[in-house]
Design a protein around this motif. Structure first.
Motif, PDB file in Angstrom:
ATOM      1  N   LYS A  10       0.847  -1.195   0.000  1.00  0.00           N
ATOM      2  CA  LYS A  10       0.000   0.000   0.000  1.00  0.00           C
ATOM      3  C   LYS A  10       0.881   1.244   0.000  1.00  0.00           C
ATOM      4  CE  LYS A  10      -3.664   2.456   2.449  1.00  0.00           C
ATOM      5  NZ  LYS A  10      -3.264   3.682   1.803  1.00  0.00           N
ATOM      6  N   GLU A  11       1.945   1.207   0.789  1.00  0.00           N
ATOM      7  CA  GLU A  11       2.877   2.335   0.840  1.00  0.00           C
ATOM      8  C   GLU A  11       3.518   2.558  -0.537  1.00  0.00           C
ATOM      9  OE1 GLU A  11       7.045   2.988   3.081  1.00  0.00           O
ATOM     10  OE2 GLU A  11       5.380   2.425   4.393  1.00  0.00           O
ATOM     11  N   ARG A  12       3.941   1.479  -1.173  1.00  0.00           N
ATOM     12  CA  ARG A  12       4.544   1.597  -2.504  1.00  0.00           C
ATOM     13  C   ARG A  12       3.527   2.103  -3.524  1.00  0.00           C
ATOM     14  NH1 ARG A  12       7.763  -3.733  -3.932  1.00  0.00           N
ATOM     15  NH2 ARG A  12       8.116  -2.535  -5.822  1.00  0.00           N
ATOM     16  N   ALA A  13       2.273   1.658  -3.404  1.00  0.00           N
ATOM     17  CA  ALA A  13       1.218   2.113  -4.321  1.00  0.00           C
ATOM     18  C   ALA A  13       0.938   3.600  -4.107  1.00  0.00           C
ATOM     19  CB  ALA A  13      -0.047   1.294  -4.118  1.00  0.00           C
ATOM     20  N   ASP A  14       0.966   4.036  -2.842  1.00  0.00           N
ATOM     21  CA  ASP A  14       0.755   5.456  -2.552  1.00  0.00           C
ATOM     22  C   ASP A  14       1.873   6.309  -3.152  1.00  0.00           C
ATOM     23  OD1 ASP A  14      -1.555   4.775  -1.197  1.00  0.00           O
ATOM     24  OD2 ASP A  14      -0.693   5.033   0.813  1.00  0.00           O
ATOM     25  N   VAL A  15       3.112   5.839  -3.037  1.00  0.00           N
ATOM     26  CA  VAL A  15       4.249   6.559  -3.619  1.00  0.00           C
ATOM     27  C   VAL A  15       4.081   6.647  -5.132  1.00  0.00           C
ATOM     28  CG1 VAL A  15       6.744   6.389  -4.087  1.00  0.00           C
ATOM     29  CG2 VAL A  15       5.886   6.067  -1.763  1.00  0.00           C
ATOM     30  N   LEU A  16       3.674   5.532  -5.735  1.00  0.00           N
ATOM     31  CA  LEU A  16       3.472   5.508  -7.186  1.00  0.00           C
ATOM     32  C   LEU A  16       2.340   6.457  -7.591  1.00  0.00           C
ATOM     33  CD1 LEU A  16       4.463   4.186  -9.799  1.00  0.00           C
ATOM     34  CD2 LEU A  16       2.801   2.369  -9.420  1.00  0.00           C
ATOM     35  N   ALA A  17       1.276   6.502  -6.804  1.00  0.00           N
ATOM     36  CA  ALA A  17       0.151   7.394  -7.109  1.00  0.00           C
ATOM     37  C   ALA A  17       0.586   8.861  -7.022  1.00  0.00           C
ATOM     38  CB  ALA A  17      -1.004   7.125  -6.153  1.00  0.00           C
ATOM     39  N   LYS A  18       1.392   9.178  -6.013  1.00  0.00           N
ATOM     40  CA  LYS A  18       1.883  10.560  -5.888  1.00  0.00           C
ATOM     41  C   LYS A  18       2.778  10.913  -7.076  1.00  0.00           C
ATOM     42  CE  LYS A  18       1.646  10.876  -0.881  1.00  0.00           C
ATOM     43  NZ  LYS A  18       2.399  10.844   0.378  1.00  0.00           N
ATOM     44  N   ARG A  19       3.626   9.975  -7.480  1.00  0.00           N
ATOM     45  CA  ARG A  19       4.498  10.208  -8.635  1.00  0.00           C
ATOM     46  C   ARG A  19       3.652  10.411  -9.891  1.00  0.00           C
ATOM     47  NH1 ARG A  19       7.986   5.464  -9.970  1.00  0.00           N
ATOM     48  NH2 ARG A  19       8.586   5.664  -7.798  1.00  0.00           N
ATOM     49  N   ARG A  20       2.625   9.577 -10.050  1.00  0.00           N
ATOM     50  CA  ARG A  20       1.732   9.688 -11.207  1.00  0.00           C
ATOM     51  C   ARG A  20       1.066  11.056 -11.219  1.00  0.00           C
ATOM     52  NH1 ARG A  20      -1.904   6.276  -9.839  1.00  0.00           N
ATOM     53  NH2 ARG A  20      -0.787   4.419 -10.506  1.00  0.00           N
ATOM     54  N   ASP A  21       0.570  11.510 -10.066  1.00  0.00           N
ATOM     55  CA  ASP A  21      -0.086  12.816  -9.980  1.00  0.00           C
ATOM     56  C   ASP A  21       0.886  13.941 -10.327  1.00  0.00           C
ATOM     57  OD1 ASP A  21      -2.417  11.549  -9.257  1.00  0.00           O
ATOM     58  OD2 ASP A  21      -2.243  12.038  -7.117  1.00  0.00           O
ATOM     59  N   SER A  22       2.100  13.837  -9.810  1.00  0.00           N
ATOM     60  CA  SER A  22       3.112  14.861 -10.055  1.00  0.00           C
ATOM     61  C   SER A  22       3.470  14.926 -11.543  1.00  0.00           C
ATOM     62  CB  SER A  22       4.358  14.548  -9.223  1.00  0.00           C
ATOM     63  OG  SER A  22       5.406  15.400  -9.544  1.00  0.00           O
ATOM     64  N   ILE A  23       3.687  13.760 -12.139  1.00  0.00           N
ATOM     65  CA  ILE A  23       4.023  13.706 -13.571  1.00  0.00           C
ATOM     66  C   ILE A  23       2.860  14.227 -14.405  1.00  0.00           C
ATOM     67  CG2 ILE A  23       4.464  12.108 -15.492  1.00  0.00           C
ATOM     68  CD1 ILE A  23       6.136  10.429 -13.500  1.00  0.00           C
ATOM     69  N   SER A  24       1.647  13.856 -14.015  1.00  0.00           N
ATOM     70  CA  SER A  24       0.455  14.290 -14.750  1.00  0.00           C
ATOM     71  C   SER A  24       0.303  15.815 -14.684  1.00  0.00           C
ATOM     72  CB  SER A  24      -0.779  13.605 -14.162  1.00  0.00           C
ATOM     73  OG  SER A  24      -1.943  14.042 -14.801  1.00  0.00           O
ATOM     74  N   GLN A  25       0.516  16.387 -13.510  1.00  0.00           N
ATOM     75  CA  GLN A  25       0.412  17.843 -13.364  1.00  0.00           C
ATOM     76  C   GLN A  25       1.473  18.557 -14.202  1.00  0.00           C
ATOM     77  OE1 GLN A  25       0.592  18.532  -9.143  1.00  0.00           O
ATOM     78  NE2 GLN A  25      -1.623  18.300  -8.875  1.00  0.00           N
ATOM     79  N   ALA A  26       2.688  18.023 -14.150  1.00  0.00           N
ATOM     80  CA  ALA A  26       3.778  18.635 -14.928  1.00  0.00           C
ATOM     81  C   ALA A  26       3.460  18.562 -16.419  1.00  0.00           C
ATOM     82  CB  ALA A  26       5.100  17.928 -14.623  1.00  0.00           C
ATOM     83  N   PHE A  27       2.923  17.433 -16.857  1.00  0.00           N
ATOM     84  CA  PHE A  27       2.586  17.278 -18.272  1.00  0.00           C
ATOM     85  C   PHE A  27       1.455  18.230 -18.663  1.00  0.00           C
ATOM     86  CE2 PHE A  27       0.482  15.170 -21.890  1.00  0.00           C
ATOM     87  CZ  PHE A  27       1.553  15.142 -22.767  1.00  0.00           C
ATOM     88  N   GLN A  28       0.465  18.386 -17.790  1.00  0.00           N
ATOM     89  CA  GLN A  28      -0.643  19.304 -18.075  1.00  0.00           C
ATOM     90  C   GLN A  28      -0.144  20.751 -18.185  1.00  0.00           C
ATOM     91  OE1 GLN A  28      -3.550  18.589 -15.015  1.00  0.00           O
ATOM     92  NE2 GLN A  28      -4.530  16.910 -16.137  1.00  0.00           N
ATOM     93  N   MET A  29       0.783  21.109 -17.303  1.00  0.00           N
ATOM     94  CA  MET A  29       1.346  22.465 -17.370  1.00  0.00           C
ATOM     95  C   MET A  29       2.111  22.663 -18.684  1.00  0.00           C
ATOM     96  SD  MET A  29       2.509  23.020 -13.398  1.00  0.00           S
ATOM     97  CE  MET A  29       3.453  24.485 -13.744  1.00  0.00           C
ATOM     98  N   GLU A  30       2.838  21.627 -19.080  1.00  0.00           N
ATOM     99  CA  GLU A  30       3.595  21.683 -20.335  1.00  0.00           C
ATOM    100  C   GLU A  30       2.632  21.804 -21.521  1.00  0.00           C
ATOM    101  OE1 GLU A  30       6.830  18.902 -22.742  1.00  0.00           O
ATOM    102  OE2 GLU A  30       6.542  18.565 -20.600  1.00  0.00           O
ATOM    103  N   ALA A  31       1.519  21.072 -21.448  1.00  0.00           N
ATOM    104  CA  ALA A  31       0.526  21.123 -22.529  1.00  0.00           C
ATOM    105  C   ALA A  31      -0.122  22.509 -22.609  1.00  0.00           C
ATOM    106  CB  ALA A  31      -0.536  20.050 -22.317  1.00  0.00           C
ATOM    107  N   GLN A  32      -0.408  23.116 -21.460  1.00  0.00           N
ATOM    108  CA  GLN A  32      -0.997  24.453 -21.454  1.00  0.00           C
ATOM    109  C   GLN A  32      -0.007  25.482 -22.026  1.00  0.00           C
ATOM    110  OE1 GLN A  32      -2.141  24.963 -17.366  1.00  0.00           O
ATOM    111  NE2 GLN A  32      -4.154  24.019 -17.668  1.00  0.00           N
ATOM    112  N   ALA A  33       1.258  25.318 -21.628  1.00  0.00           N
ATOM    113  CA  ALA A  33       2.287  26.223 -22.160  1.00  0.00           C
ATOM    114  C   ALA A  33       2.402  26.048 -23.668  1.00  0.00           C
ATOM    115  CB  ALA A  33       3.636  25.954 -21.484  1.00  0.00           C
TER     116      ALA A  33
END
Length: 176
Positions: free
Chosen positions: A52-75
């Motif tokens: 569960k801890e590893r899945a939570d870390v992966l989910a946070k990484r996924r969210d972070s990458i997704s946000q960064a990609f969305q910002m890049e797409a908006q730019a």
């Protein structure tokens, strides 16, 4: 002649007593509540917590990458307005490809985590079965049945419920 009849009668009575005793001897049967056993087995609890801890870390990484990609797409959208149409389409295709690669990498990481978790759980189930088998042999059981949700025991007396004993053995061995 009378003595011979008496001796035959004694033999028949002894043989009948032996047959009756043998038929009265019952198989020793117990059962284990599979769900309770696994819910209370500390190694299984620890493995679930670790994954569960590893899945939570992966989910946070996924969210972070997704946000960064969305910002890049908006730019890119802002930047694309000042580009020629062909250049904008070219860069848009590159952004799409990058998004797909990121998605595939995250999906592979999810799958890898699931496979590792399932492998560890299968190993735990296997060791639990071995422990139940060893317990049965050591304590003279002919059968130990599985109960709980989806189990084959619909009713059993508490005297035949071995769950707590086996959980204690498993947890004691795990602590070592």
């Amino acid at each position: 002649m009378q003595h011979l009849k008496m001796k035959k009668m004694k033999n028949v009575i002894v043989l009948l007593a032996i047959v009756l005793l043998a038929s009265c001897q019952q198989e020793k049967i117990g059962y284990v509540d599979n769900v309770k056993l696994m819910d209370e087995y500390q190694q299984k609890i620890d493995v679930e917590a670790k994954f569960k801890e590893r899945a939570d870390v992966l989910a946070k990484r996924r969210d972070s990458i997704s946000q960064a990609f969305q910002m890049e797409a908006q730019a890119f959208q802002t930047k694309a307005q000042s580009m020629s149409q062909s250049k904008a389409q070219e860069e848009y295709a590159a952004m799409q490809q990058k998004g797909q690669m990121i998605g595939q990498q995250l999906q592979q990481q999810d799958q890898q985590l699931q496979i590792e978790g399932q492998t560890e759980m299968d190993s735990i189930v296997s060791s639990v079965k071995k422990e139940i088998k060893a317990y049965g042999k050591a304590n003279g059981y002919s059968y130990i049945l599985g109960g709980g949700d989806g189990g084959s025991v619909l009713y059993g007396t508490e005297a035949n419920d071995l769950t707590d004993e086996i959980v204690k053995i498993l947890n004691d061995k795990y602590k070592k």
